[in-house]
Each structure stands twice: as C-alpha cells, then as structure tokens.
Write a protein that holds these residues in place. Structure first.
Motif, mmCIF file in Angstrom:
data_model
loop_
_atom_site.group_PDB
_atom_site.id
_atom_site.type_symbol
_atom_site.label_atom_id
_atom_site.label_comp_id
_atom_site.label_asym_id
_atom_site.label_seq_id
_atom_site.Cartn_x
_atom_site.Cartn_y
_atom_site.Cartn_z
ATOM 1 N N GLY A 1 -3.363 58.578 -13.962
ATOM 2 C CA GLY A 1 -3.152 58.575 -12.522
ATOM 3 C C GLY A 1 -3.003 57.162 -11.997
ATOM 4 N N ILE A 2 -2.449 57.033 -10.807
ATOM 5 C CA ILE A 2 -2.349 55.733 -10.160
ATOM 6 C C ILE A 2 -2.914 55.836 -8.754
ATOM 7 C CG2 ILE A 2 -0.377 54.968 -11.530
ATOM 8 C CD1 ILE A 2 1.413 55.595 -9.159
ATOM 9 N N MET A 3 -3.428 54.715 -8.260
ATOM 10 C CA MET A 3 -4.024 54.670 -6.928
ATOM 11 C C MET A 3 -3.507 53.445 -6.187
ATOM 12 S SD MET A 3 -8.054 54.747 -5.803
ATOM 13 C CE MET A 3 -8.487 53.233 -6.682
ATOM 14 N N ILE A 4 -2.839 53.677 -5.068
ATOM 15 C CA ILE A 4 -2.341 52.611 -4.201
ATOM 16 C C ILE A 4 -2.959 52.827 -2.831
ATOM 17 C CG2 ILE A 4 -0.316 51.505 -3.203
ATOM 18 C CD1 ILE A 4 1.295 52.742 -5.573
ATOM 19 N N LEU A 5 -3.732 51.860 -2.358
ATOM 20 C CA LEU A 5 -4.460 52.010 -1.107
ATOM 21 C C LEU A 5 -3.739 51.314 0.031
ATOM 22 C CD1 LEU A 5 -8.127 51.430 -2.340
ATOM 23 C CD2 LEU A 5 -6.804 53.555 -2.242
ATOM 24 N N SER A 6 -3.683 52.009 1.163
ATOM 25 C CA SER A 6 -3.041 51.467 2.357
ATOM 26 C C SER A 6 -3.318 52.404 3.511
ATOM 27 C CB SER A 6 -1.524 51.348 2.152
ATOM 28 O OG SER A 6 -0.868 51.071 3.371
ATOM 29 N N PRO A 7 -3.442 51.881 4.739
ATOM 30 C CA PRO A 7 -3.459 52.796 5.879
ATOM 31 C C PRO A 7 -2.199 53.653 5.888
ATOM 32 C CG PRO A 7 -4.062 50.581 6.565
ATOM 33 C CD PRO A 7 -3.575 50.475 5.144
ATOM 34 N N ILE A 8 -2.333 54.881 6.308
ATOM 35 C CA ILE A 8 -1.184 55.784 6.337
ATOM 36 C C ILE A 8 -0.055 55.205 7.182
ATOM 37 C CG2 ILE A 8 -0.407 58.059 7.157
ATOM 38 C CD1 ILE A 8 -3.221 59.098 6.358
ATOM 39 N N ALA A 9 -0.400 54.542 8.258
ATOM 40 C CA ALA A 9 0.612 54.022 9.182
ATOM 41 C C ALA A 9 1.502 52.960 8.564
ATOM 42 C CB ALA A 9 -0.067 53.464 10.429
ATOM 43 N N THR A 10 0.998 52.284 7.520
ATOM 44 C CA THR A 10 1.769 51.169 6.951
ATOM 45 C C THR A 10 2.113 51.355 5.482
ATOM 46 O OG1 THR A 10 -0.306 49.978 6.528
ATOM 47 C CG2 THR A 10 0.843 49.507 8.606
ATOM 48 N N LEU A 11 1.765 52.507 4.894
ATOM 49 C CA LEU A 11 2.050 52.730 3.479
ATOM 50 C C LEU A 11 3.553 52.719 3.223
ATOM 51 C CD1 LEU A 11 0.868 53.590 0.630
ATOM 52 C CD2 LEU A 11 1.502 55.914 1.309
ATOM 53 N N LYS A 12 3.973 52.030 2.194
ATOM 54 C CA LYS A 12 5.374 52.063 1.782
ATOM 55 C C LYS A 12 5.664 53.442 1.180
ATOM 56 C CE LYS A 12 5.545 47.127 0.697
ATOM 57 N NZ LYS A 12 5.716 46.122 -0.380
ATOM 58 N N LEU A 13 6.727 54.052 1.614
ATOM 59 C CA LEU A 13 7.013 55.403 1.146
ATOM 60 C C LEU A 13 7.339 55.443 -0.335
ATOM 61 C CD1 LEU A 13 8.977 56.911 4.161
ATOM 62 C CD2 LEU A 13 6.564 57.191 3.550
ATOM 63 N N GLU A 14 7.841 54.333 -0.871
ATOM 64 C CA GLU A 14 8.074 54.318 -2.316
ATOM 65 C C GLU A 14 6.740 54.371 -3.085
ATOM 66 O OE1 GLU A 14 9.058 49.976 -0.974
ATOM 67 O OE2 GLU A 14 9.227 52.021 -0.171
ATOM 68 N N ASP A 15 5.673 53.836 -2.481
ATOM 69 C CA ASP A 15 4.357 53.947 -3.111
ATOM 70 C C ASP A 15 3.839 55.386 -3.045
ATOM 71 O OD1 ASP A 15 4.291 51.284 -3.827
ATOM 72 O OD2 ASP A 15 3.200 50.655 -2.035
ATOM 73 N N LEU A 16 4.101 56.058 -1.930
ATOM 74 C CA LEU A 16 3.773 57.481 -1.834
ATOM 75 C C LEU A 16 4.492 58.262 -2.930
ATOM 76 C CD1 LEU A 16 2.523 59.921 -0.290
ATOM 77 C CD2 LEU A 16 4.627 59.953 1.078
ATOM 78 N N ASP A 17 5.771 57.965 -3.115
ATOM 79 C CA ASP A 17 6.556 58.667 -4.138
ATOM 80 C C ASP A 17 6.025 58.393 -5.541
ATOM 81 O OD1 ASP A 17 8.149 59.697 -2.151
ATOM 82 O OD2 ASP A 17 9.746 58.205 -2.400
ATOM 83 N N ARG A 18 5.603 57.152 -5.801
ATOM 84 C CA ARG A 18 5.048 56.803 -7.123
ATOM 85 C C ARG A 18 3.795 57.615 -7.409
ATOM 86 N NH1 ARG A 18 3.605 50.846 -7.405
ATOM 87 N NH2 ARG A 18 2.854 51.501 -9.479
ATOM 88 N N MET A 19 2.903 57.698 -6.422
ATOM 89 C CA MET A 19 1.675 58.470 -6.630
ATOM 90 C C MET A 19 1.973 59.962 -6.760
ATOM 91 S SD MET A 19 -1.419 56.686 -4.474
ATOM 92 C CE MET A 19 -0.504 56.310 -2.981
#
Length: 247
Positions: free
Chosen positions: A95-113
């Motif tokens: 698994g991978i974990m990328i932390l960020s407030p939802i308001a500023t999360l890069k959508l490519e990081d959302l896609d990676r997770m």
C-alpha cells in the motif's frame, strides 16, 4: 473440506520486503509456513529476505509485480503454486500513503493511492478467491484512521474504507469455500511509511495517544496477521483493530 496443516501451509505476502510486510513474512516463517515474498520494485531486498530464510532452513521465494496489474499478479500466483504446490494464505500489506488536506491534494496522488490500495487489493483478493485451497485465509489491510479521522488522511482513509468494504463482502461471497476474509487495521506503527514526513513532536504525540503509550511495532501487527492466517478459523468478515487501544 479438510484444511491444510500449518506445517504445510503456503502464504503469499504482498509488499513483503519491508515494514509490516517483512515482519509478517518472518512471523509466518517462524510458524512453519512456506512464504512468497512479493516486491514491487526492490527485488534485491526481497531476495535478501529469501536468502536469510532459506539459509536458516525455511522455505521462501520472491515474486514481483504491480499489485494492480492482474496479469503480473496472476504470474506471481503461478510462481508460488509451481514452487510450493498451492497457496493457503494471501496477506495484502502492499500500500501507499500520501497525506494532504483534501482541499489541496493533487488528484494524481489520489489516483496513485486508488490504484495501489483499492485496485491492488481487489486484484489480489479476486485471484485469491479463485485460487486458495480450502482452509485458506485472505488478510487485507485497512487503518485505524478510518475511525480516528485524523486531518490530512482523507484520501488515504477513503482508499482503506474501500478495502474494508471489499473484505466484508468477499467474506460473505465465499460461503461454502472454507476461506476466511478479514482485514487488519493498524494504529500508529513505527514503519518508514508511517514515520516519513512527520516531525519528532508529531511522532511523540502519536506515541502517547494509545493507552499503552507507545507506537506499535511491525511485530505487533504480524502477530495479529498470524492469528488470522492460522488458528482463527471462526473469525471471518471482520476488521481487527491492532492499535494498542487507540479510540
């Protein structure tokens, strides 16, 4: 249907070359399992773990591949079956974990997770559902943060909540196959994945959050996995929180 004796059981551990995955591999080997150590990119690390196991008299191989790639993972399952004759337990620690407030999360990081944590778990669970022997166990990984709701974990928690949903439904879909499906939800655990990007004050605060007043160790989580992989034949369709009592 008869289950396979522990001494003859075979496990595939995704993400088995580091952190919690490595501790799970070591615990299962100590319990008498033959283990396939899965890696995504660091074959040398996985091979070193295998060499340590085999030199001590254990049985292990390394297998590679992107957990979200169904063809690569089918080949990994093929390799384990060719080496050991079948598979009894699959543990999805990758698994991978990328932390960020939802308001500023890069959508490519959302896609990676999403790709690794959701699709990867789905692909491996799907293969396991079709290929595990009777008496088998699938152990997926969630997180205690699905309950504690810490800020900056929104996208990660979304992916792990999906893992819980997959786990609970698959357990019911495998009725009659004598295969258990559960998830482990660790609390703060001293791994590189958890410690990366956190300052000392944050780590100190989290270490005091649980009543046991320490961070979890990978070995703590591995004990829970080993319970679900071996003797816990009446535990099914559950999310087990291994978090020292963190509310």
């Amino acid at each position: 249907m008869n289950s396979t004796p522990t001494a003859d059981r075979v496990a595939l551990v995704t993400g088995g070359s580091g952190g919690i995955g490595k501790a799970v591999v070591e615990k299962l080997v100590s319990d008498g399992f033959a283990v396939a150590v899965h890696y995504a990119g660091n074959q040398a690390k996985a091979d070193a773990i295998v060499a340590d196991i085999t030199s001590a008299g254990g049985k292990a191989i390394s297998v590679g591949g992107d957990v979200a790639d169904e063809n690569a993972m089918a080949q990994a399952f093929d390799a384990v079956e060719a080496a050991f004759g079948g598979i009894d337990v699959v543990v999805n620690t990758a698994g991978i974990m990328i932390l960020s407030p939802i308001a500023t999360l890069k959508l490519e990081d959302l896609d990676r997770m999403h790709r690794t944590n959701i699709r990867g778990t789905f692909v491996v669970s799907q293969l396991a559902a079709n290929r595990l022997r009777a008496g088998g166990a699938i152990v997926n990984f969630s997180t205690t943060v699905t309950r504690t709701s810490f800020p900056t974990y929104g996208a990660y928690v979304a992916s792990k909540a999906a893992v819980e949903g997959i786990t609970l439904i698959l357990a019911r879909e495998l009725r009659g196959k004598d295969i258990t499906v559960n998830a482990v939800a660790p609390g703060p655990t001293a791994t590189a994945l958890f410690l990366d990007g956190k300052d000392e004050a944050t780590i100190a605060n989290l270490s005091k959050a649980a009543p046991l007043e320490r961070l979890g160790r990978p070995e703590d989580i591995a004990e829970t996995v080993a319970f679900l992989a071996g003797p816990a034949r009446w535990v099914n369709g559950q999310v087990i929180f291994a978090n020292g009592g963190l509310a």
